[in-house]
Design a protein around this motif. Structure first.
Motif, PDB file in Angstrom:
ATOM      1  N   GLY A 120       0.830  -1.195   0.000  1.00  0.00           N
ATOM      2  CA  GLY A 120       0.000   0.000   0.000  1.00  0.00           C
ATOM      3  C   GLY A 120       0.865   1.245   0.000  1.00  0.00           C
ATOM      4  O   GLY A 120       2.090   1.182  -0.174  1.00  0.00           O
ATOM      5  N   GLU A 121       0.224   2.377   0.223  1.00  0.00           N
ATOM      6  CA  GLU A 121       0.911   3.660   0.104  1.00  0.00           C
ATOM      7  C   GLU A 121       2.041   3.828   1.114  1.00  0.00           C
ATOM      8  O   GLU A 121       3.124   4.302   0.764  1.00  0.00           O
ATOM      9  N   VAL A 122       1.825   3.419   2.353  1.00  0.00           N
ATOM     10  CA  VAL A 122       2.872   3.579   3.371  1.00  0.00           C
ATOM     11  C   VAL A 122       4.110   2.784   2.986  1.00  0.00           C
ATOM     12  O   VAL A 122       5.233   3.298   2.996  1.00  0.00           O
ATOM     13  N   LYS A 123       3.921   1.534   2.603  1.00  0.00           N
ATOM     14  CA  LYS A 123       5.050   0.688   2.205  1.00  0.00           C
ATOM     15  C   LYS A 123       5.763   1.278   0.989  1.00  0.00           C
ATOM     16  O   LYS A 123       6.990   1.330   0.943  1.00  0.00           O
ATOM     17  N   ASP A 124       4.991   1.753   0.003  1.00  0.00           N
ATOM     18  CA  ASP A 124       5.589   2.341  -1.198  1.00  0.00           C
ATOM     19  C   ASP A 124       6.441   3.561  -0.866  1.00  0.00           C
ATOM     20  O   ASP A 124       7.549   3.720  -1.388  1.00  0.00           O
ATOM     21  N   VAL A 125       5.934   4.425   0.006  1.00  0.00           N
ATOM     22  CA  VAL A 125       6.690   5.621   0.392  1.00  0.00           C
ATOM     23  C   VAL A 125       7.972   5.223   1.116  1.00  0.00           C
ATOM     24  O   VAL A 125       9.045   5.764   0.841  1.00  0.00           O
ATOM     25  N   LEU A 126       7.884   4.265   2.033  1.00  0.00           N
ATOM     26  CA  LEU A 126       9.072   3.818   2.753  1.00  0.00           C
ATOM     27  C   LEU A 126      10.121   3.227   1.815  1.00  0.00           C
ATOM     28  O   LEU A 126      11.319   3.478   1.967  1.00  0.00           O
ATOM     29  N   LEU A 127       9.681   2.455   0.839  1.00  0.00           N
ATOM     30  CA  LEU A 127      10.620   1.880  -0.132  1.00  0.00           C
ATOM     31  C   LEU A 127      11.262   2.963  -0.992  1.00  0.00           C
ATOM     32  O   LEU A 127      12.451   2.873  -1.334  1.00  0.00           O
ATOM     33  N   ARG A 128      10.521   3.984  -1.306  1.00  0.00           N
ATOM     34  CA  ARG A 128      11.074   5.083  -2.100  1.00  0.00           C
ATOM     35  C   ARG A 128      12.093   5.884  -1.293  1.00  0.00           C
ATOM     36  O   ARG A 128      13.136   6.288  -1.818  1.00  0.00           O
ATOM     37  N   ILE A 129      11.800   6.109  -0.029  1.00  0.00           N
ATOM     38  CA  ILE A 129      12.767   6.813   0.826  1.00  0.00           C
ATOM     39  C   ILE A 129      14.025   5.957   0.991  1.00  0.00           C
ATOM     40  O   ILE A 129      15.150   6.459   0.906  1.00  0.00           O
ATOM     41  N   ALA A 130      13.861   4.666   1.188  1.00  0.00           N
ATOM     42  CA  ALA A 130      15.011   3.754   1.295  1.00  0.00           C
ATOM     43  C   ALA A 130      15.855   3.819   0.028  1.00  0.00           C
ATOM     44  O   ALA A 130      17.090   3.836   0.091  1.00  0.00           O
ATOM     45  N   SER A 131      15.198   3.891  -1.113  1.00  0.00           N
ATOM     46  CA  SER A 131      15.900   3.989  -2.393  1.00  0.00           C
ATOM     47  C   SER A 131      16.756   5.254  -2.467  1.00  0.00           C
ATOM     48  O   SER A 131      17.888   5.225  -2.960  1.00  0.00           O
ATOM     49  N   GLU A 132      16.229   6.350  -1.957  1.00  0.00           N
ATOM     50  CA  GLU A 132      16.994   7.603  -1.934  1.00  0.00           C
ATOM     51  C   GLU A 132      18.232   7.463  -1.048  1.00  0.00           C
ATOM     52  O   GLU A 132      19.303   7.949  -1.396  1.00  0.00           O
ATOM     53  N   GLU A 133      18.078   6.801   0.083  1.00  0.00           N
ATOM     54  CA  GLU A 133      19.220   6.596   0.980  1.00  0.00           C
ATOM     55  C   GLU A 133      20.273   5.717   0.312  1.00  0.00           C
ATOM     56  O   GLU A 133      21.473   5.943   0.458  1.00  0.00           O
ATOM     57  N   MET A 134      19.832   4.711  -0.437  1.00  0.00           N
ATOM     58  CA  MET A 134      20.774   3.839  -1.145  1.00  0.00           C
ATOM     59  C   MET A 134      21.527   4.623  -2.225  1.00  0.00           C
ATOM     60  O   MET A 134      22.706   4.373  -2.467  1.00  0.00           O
ATOM     61  N   LYS A 135      20.865   5.581  -2.852  1.00  0.00           N
ATOM     62  CA  LYS A 135      21.562   6.400  -3.846  1.00  0.00           C
ATOM     63  C   LYS A 135      22.646   7.243  -3.188  1.00  0.00           C
ATOM     64  O   LYS A 135      23.717   7.428  -3.775  1.00  0.00           O
ATOM     65  N   HIS A 136      22.382   7.745  -1.988  1.00  0.00           N
ATOM     66  CA  HIS A 136      23.429   8.475  -1.270  1.00  0.00           C
ATOM     67  C   HIS A 136      24.591   7.545  -0.943  1.00  0.00           C
ATOM     68  O   HIS A 136      25.754   7.917  -1.079  1.00  0.00           O
ATOM     69  N   LYS A 137      24.274   6.348  -0.500  1.00  0.00           N
ATOM     70  CA  LYS A 137      25.315   5.373  -0.185  1.00  0.00           C
ATOM     71  C   LYS A 137      26.157   5.089  -1.421  1.00  0.00           C
ATOM     72  O   LYS A 137      27.386   5.017  -1.354  1.00  0.00           O
ATOM     73  N   GLU A 138      25.490   4.932  -2.549  1.00  0.00           N
ATOM     74  CA  GLU A 138      26.212   4.694  -3.801  1.00  0.00           C
ATOM     75  C   GLU A 138      27.199   5.827  -4.078  1.00  0.00           C
ATOM     76  O   GLU A 138      28.354   5.585  -4.439  1.00  0.00           O
ATOM     77  N   LYS A 139      26.772   7.067  -3.903  1.00  0.00           N
ATOM     78  CA  LYS A 139      27.635   8.219  -4.175  1.00  0.00           C
ATOM     79  C   LYS A 139      28.863   8.227  -3.277  1.00  0.00           C
ATOM     80  O   LYS A 139      29.986   8.412  -3.755  1.00  0.00           O
ATOM     81  N   VAL A 140      28.652   8.026  -1.971  1.00  0.00           N
ATOM     82  CA  VAL A 140      29.803   8.113  -1.078  1.00  0.00           C
ATOM     83  C   VAL A 140      30.706   6.886  -1.185  1.00  0.00           C
ATOM     84  O   VAL A 140      31.916   7.003  -0.991  1.00  0.00           O
ATOM     85  N   GLU A 141      30.151   5.744  -1.520  1.00  0.00           N
ATOM     86  CA  GLU A 141      31.014   4.578  -1.740  1.00  0.00           C
ATOM     87  C   GLU A 141      31.828   4.743  -3.023  1.00  0.00           C
ATOM     88  O   GLU A 141      32.983   4.320  -3.089  1.00  0.00           O
ATOM     89  N   TYR A 142      31.242   5.370  -4.012  1.00  0.00           N
ATOM     90  CA  TYR A 142      31.987   5.675  -5.244  1.00  0.00           C
ATOM     91  C   TYR A 142      33.156   6.609  -4.908  1.00  0.00           C
ATOM     92  O   TYR A 142      34.295   6.382  -5.341  1.00  0.00           O
ATOM     93  N   LEU A 143      32.871   7.645  -4.125  1.00  0.00           N
ATOM     94  CA  LEU A 143      33.932   8.569  -3.719  1.00  0.00           C
ATOM     95  C   LEU A 143      34.993   7.848  -2.897  1.00  0.00           C
ATOM     96  O   LEU A 143      36.193   8.074  -3.071  1.00  0.00           O
ATOM     97  N   TYR A 144      34.550   6.966  -2.004  1.00  0.00           N
ATOM     98  CA  TYR A 144      35.496   6.199  -1.199  1.00  0.00           C
ATOM     99  C   TYR A 144      36.420   5.371  -2.096  1.00  0.00           C
ATOM    100  O   TYR A 144      37.639   5.406  -1.952  1.00  0.00           O
ATOM    101  N   SER A 145      35.829   4.623  -3.008  1.00  0.00           N
ATOM    102  CA  SER A 145      36.645   3.726  -3.832  1.00  0.00           C
ATOM    103  C   SER A 145      37.624   4.501  -4.714  1.00  0.00           C
ATOM    104  O   SER A 145      38.750   4.058  -4.919  1.00  0.00           O
TER     105      SER A 145
END
Length: 155
Positions: A120-145
């Protein structure tokens, strides 16, 4: 009409974005490396943008579809390396690793919340927010590597 449960989840997400902003600015003030400081300011601004977006979403100024969901690359660096202690003279690579751990923690938080909600909507919003956090992780891990293992003339 959004549910009170969704409003509560959005309020928690807003609070976490504010905490992330404060974390990155505090780390910014503790390190000397200019490149790392610039990156931390960028990450703090990203957290502010997320906060502003979530407020607009909560207040009905943005539709549910406005939360974008795109694939990110998970290098899994934070999962395999210990988080360094925060120190004044941290190297850039260590700053990026601290940030990767922070983003991983945020991702896991939202993902865990999503896992306990029915479809439902709550789960969808939470998954979308999680996706945004993963994109940040991707950016900083790229910088790290790229900082920890810079390209050399030999390949």
């Amino acid at each position: 009409m959004k549910s009170k449960r969704l409003d509560f989840v959005i309020d928690v997400a807003i609070e976490r974005e504010e905490e992330a902003y404060a974390f990155y600015m505090d780390l910014h003030d503790r390190v000397n490396d200019p490149t790392a400081r610039d990156t931390l300011e960028f990450l703090a601004r990203e957290e502010q943008k997320h906060r502003d977006f979530l407020i607009a979403y909560r207040d009905g100024r943005v539709a549910a579809g406005g939360l974008r969901m795109t694939e990110s690359v998970d290098y899994k660096i934070a999962e395999h390396l210990d988080e360094p202690d925060i120190e004044k003279d941290m190297e850039s690579k260590d700053v990026y690793l601290v940030a990767a751990h922070r983003e991983l923690s945020s991702y896991n938080f939202y993902r865990s919340l999503a896992d306990i909600h029915p479809n439902g909507e709550v789960k969808d919003v939470l998954l979308r927010i999680a996706s945004e956090e993963m994109k940040h992780k991707e950016k900083v891990e790229y910088l790290y590597s790229n900082t920890a293992f810079p390209q050399t003339a030999g390949g």
